[in-house]
Motif scaffolding. Sequence first.
Motif, mmCIF file in Angstrom:
data_model
loop_
_atom_site.group_PDB
_atom_site.id
_atom_site.type_symbol
_atom_site.label_atom_id
_atom_site.label_comp_id
_atom_site.label_asym_id
_atom_site.label_seq_id
_atom_site.Cartn_x
_atom_site.Cartn_y
_atom_site.Cartn_z
ATOM 1 N N ASP A 103 37.389 32.086 19.177
ATOM 2 C CA ASP A 103 37.477 30.616 19.113
ATOM 3 C C ASP A 103 36.269 29.949 19.775
ATOM 4 N N MET A 104 35.448 30.741 20.510
ATOM 5 C CA MET A 104 34.240 30.199 21.150
ATOM 6 C C MET A 104 33.106 29.978 20.145
ATOM 7 N N ALA A 105 33.206 30.579 18.973
ATOM 8 C CA ALA A 105 32.085 30.572 18.029
ATOM 9 C C ALA A 105 31.519 29.159 17.759
ATOM 10 N N LEU A 124 28.353 31.013 33.204
ATOM 11 C CA LEU A 124 29.247 31.401 34.306
ATOM 12 C C LEU A 124 30.550 31.962 33.744
ATOM 13 N N PHE A 125 31.122 32.966 34.384
ATOM 14 C CA PHE A 125 32.308 33.674 33.895
ATOM 15 C C PHE A 125 31.996 34.259 32.514
ATOM 16 N N GLY A 126 30.821 34.876 32.393
ATOM 17 C CA GLY A 126 30.260 35.218 31.069
ATOM 18 C C GLY A 126 30.916 36.368 30.354
ATOM 19 N N TYR A 127 31.768 37.163 31.044
ATOM 20 C CA TYR A 127 32.556 38.230 30.418
ATOM 21 C C TYR A 127 31.637 39.239 29.717
ATOM 22 N N THR A 128 31.891 39.582 28.448
ATOM 23 C CA THR A 128 31.144 40.660 27.787
ATOM 24 C C THR A 128 29.871 40.180 27.098
ATOM 25 N N VAL A 145 26.520 35.414 34.661
ATOM 26 C CA VAL A 145 27.219 35.719 35.917
ATOM 27 C C VAL A 145 28.683 36.048 35.635
ATOM 28 N N ASP A 146 29.127 37.178 36.158
ATOM 29 C CA ASP A 146 30.556 37.515 36.080
ATOM 30 C C ASP A 146 30.910 38.379 37.287
ATOM 31 N N ALA A 147 32.151 38.236 37.751
ATOM 32 C CA ALA A 147 32.584 38.968 38.945
ATOM 33 C C ALA A 147 32.824 40.439 38.662
ATOM 34 N N SER A 148 33.058 40.766 37.396
ATOM 35 C CA SER A 148 33.494 42.124 37.069
ATOM 36 C C SER A 148 32.316 42.998 36.630
ATOM 37 N N ASP A 174 28.584 38.590 40.465
ATOM 38 C CA ASP A 174 28.746 37.726 41.637
ATOM 39 C C ASP A 174 29.917 36.780 41.398
ATOM 40 N N ASP A 175 30.328 36.132 42.455
ATOM 41 C CA ASP A 175 31.333 35.083 42.360
ATOM 42 C C ASP A 175 30.645 33.840 41.774
ATOM 43 N N ALA A 176 31.227 33.271 40.734
ATOM 44 C CA ALA A 176 30.568 32.172 40.019
ATOM 45 C C ALA A 176 30.291 30.991 40.954
ATOM 46 N N ALA A 177 31.269 30.633 41.789
ATOM 47 C CA ALA A 177 31.108 29.463 42.661
ATOM 48 C C ALA A 177 30.042 29.732 43.727
ATOM 49 N N LEU A 195 30.448 27.309 30.913
ATOM 50 C CA LEU A 195 31.399 28.026 31.745
ATOM 51 C C LEU A 195 32.777 28.035 31.105
ATOM 52 N N ASP A 196 33.413 29.196 31.191
ATOM 53 C CA ASP A 196 34.748 29.404 30.613
ATOM 54 C C ASP A 196 35.628 29.998 31.705
ATOM 55 N N PRO A 197 35.940 29.189 32.727
ATOM 56 C CA PRO A 197 36.644 29.747 33.891
ATOM 57 C C PRO A 197 38.101 30.077 33.595
ATOM 58 N N GLY A 201 41.122 33.879 39.306
ATOM 59 C CA GLY A 201 40.250 35.054 39.249
ATOM 60 C C GLY A 201 39.804 35.434 40.642
ATOM 61 N N ARG A 202 39.120 36.565 40.714
ATOM 62 C CA ARG A 202 38.583 37.022 41.993
ATOM 63 C C ARG A 202 37.125 37.372 41.848
ATOM 64 N N GLY A 203 36.327 36.977 42.848
ATOM 65 C CA GLY A 203 34.933 37.386 42.898
ATOM 66 C C GLY A 203 34.840 38.840 43.312
ATOM 67 N N VAL A 237 38.383 25.564 28.806
ATOM 68 C CA VAL A 237 39.502 25.935 29.688
ATOM 69 C C VAL A 237 40.672 26.369 28.812
ATOM 70 N N TYR A 238 41.267 27.515 29.160
ATOM 71 C CA TYR A 238 42.360 28.026 28.338
ATOM 72 C C TYR A 238 43.532 28.414 29.240
ATOM 73 N N ALA A 239 44.698 28.543 28.644
ATOM 74 C CA ALA A 239 45.895 29.060 29.328
ATOM 75 C C ALA A 239 46.276 28.284 30.582
HETATM 76 C C1 LIG Z 1 38.298 35.509 29.928
HETATM 77 S S1 LIG Z 1 36.699 35.593 30.538
HETATM 78 C C2 LIG Z 1 35.758 34.298 29.838
HETATM 79 C C3 LIG Z 1 35.457 34.509 28.348
HETATM 80 C C4 LIG Z 1 33.985 34.463 27.909
HETATM 81 N N1 LIG Z 1 33.346 33.211 28.276
HETATM 82 C C5 LIG Z 1 33.844 34.684 26.415
HETATM 83 O O1 LIG Z 1 33.907 33.737 25.639
HETATM 84 O O2 LIG Z 1 33.730 35.845 25.989
HETATM 85 C C6 LIG Z 1 36.895 35.186 32.207
HETATM 86 C C7 LIG Z 1 35.895 35.950 33.024
HETATM 87 O O3 LIG Z 1 35.845 35.394 34.325
HETATM 88 C C8 LIG Z 1 35.512 36.442 35.229
HETATM 89 N N2 LIG Z 1 35.829 35.983 36.589
HETATM 90 C C9 LIG Z 1 37.051 35.806 37.149
HETATM 91 N N3 LIG Z 1 36.928 35.317 38.412
HETATM 92 C C10 LIG Z 1 35.601 35.166 38.653
HETATM 93 C C11 LIG Z 1 34.826 34.691 39.757
HETATM 94 N N4 LIG Z 1 35.401 34.287 40.883
HETATM 95 N N5 LIG Z 1 33.475 34.648 39.626
HETATM 96 C C12 LIG Z 1 32.881 35.068 38.481
HETATM 97 N N6 LIG Z 1 33.563 35.525 37.405
HETATM 98 C C13 LIG Z 1 34.900 35.584 37.480
HETATM 99 C C14 LIG Z 1 36.287 37.625 34.725
HETATM 100 O O4 LIG Z 1 35.699 38.842 35.183
HETATM 101 C C15 LIG Z 1 36.192 37.446 33.214
HETATM 102 O O5 LIG Z 1 35.131 38.190 32.689
#
Ligand SMILES: C[S@@+](CC[C@H](N)C(=O)[O-])C[C@H]1O[C@@H](n2cnc3c(N)ncnc32)[C@H](O)[C@@H]1O
Length: 288
Positions: A103-105, A124-128, A145-148, A174-177, A195-197, A201-203, A237-239
């Motif tokens: 749905d981000m397309a 930020l929260f860039g995932y894959t 940037v992504d925490a995972s 890293d932690d996004a904030a 950003l798609d927070p 979540g956890r850093g 923002v979702y969910a």
């Molecule tokens: C569901 S994804 C976002 C989807 C992505 N933007 C996309 O369209 O493919 C949420 C991401 O936020 C990351 N995340 C959660 N808490 C975070 C934090 N404190 N700092 C950075 N990234 C965090 C997770 O590791 C996860 O990859």
Amino acid sequence: MTALQTIVAEPWDDYGLVDSGNGRKLERYGPYSFIRPEPQAMWAPAEDFWTANGEFIGASDDDGGGRWHLDRDVPHKGWHMKWEDIRFTALCTPFRHLGFFPDMAPQWNWMRERVQPDDEILNLFGYTGVGTLALAAKGARMVHVDASKKSVEAGRANAFLADMADRPIRWIIDDAAKFTAREVRRERRYDGIFLDPPKFGRGPNGEIWRLEEHLPALIADCRSLLDEKSRFLVLTVYAVRMSALAIGELLRQAMADLGGTVEVGEMAVREEARGLLLPTAIFARWTR
Ligand SMILES: C[S@@+](CC[C@H](N)C(=O)[O-])C[C@H]1O[C@@H](n2cnc3c(N)ncnc32)[C@H](O)[C@@H]1O
């Protein structure tokens, strides 16, 4: 007055929402199709019987949140897919999604229309990393940037698969904030930020992210990283129980001194069977 928009992800070669209803959805991801729970699909489906290569059966969080039931031929390590010019890997993750968010397309397309070669863009929260690669393909210099660690590794692997390993992309765990606050102290600037927070979540060092609590400060820091030459800020923002109007007002206030316009609304995916719209997220985006 604020007009709410609906931004619709249309089906493409490798992805489609085939049918939906009775609390479930049937989607195709490349050569495979999957059934997943979808509480918003309260209507009746177009077809009574669906065939698929796998189904995610939901359960309460106490029971692990549910699990996949997959045909033997579905590759556990994933398979290749394509969106526009970007190749990446999709796979059935324990979090019930497929490793990227179709749905981000339309948001990726909207940013691709605005980005210029050599622009500096922060994801930020860039995932894959599919969004990161979508903009890198247009010549942007990306900071992802992504925490995972696992997500960032998947992003790098996607960059290889897309023949983009040599592009100027900084992959940061890293932690996004925290990262954004550090960039403000370094007096850095960006041409665009998206950003798609998540709701929670956890850093990497256990930093807690709670959307309602931490979003205003993060948006204020994002504003500090943008200037009169910057092109966009996209927030999705979702969910969550949160209104598009609320995140629109937050962005409008943060960006007021830069001029420009803020759009807000819902994001949805078009169902192939009947053209019906399945809502997925809300968004607010600023552009000059
Ligand atoms: C569901 S994804 C976002 C989807 C992505 N933007 C996309 O369209 O493919 C949420 C991401 O936020 C990351 N995340 C959660 N808490 C975070 C934090 N404190 N700092 C950075 N990234 C965090 C997770 O590791 C996860 O990859």
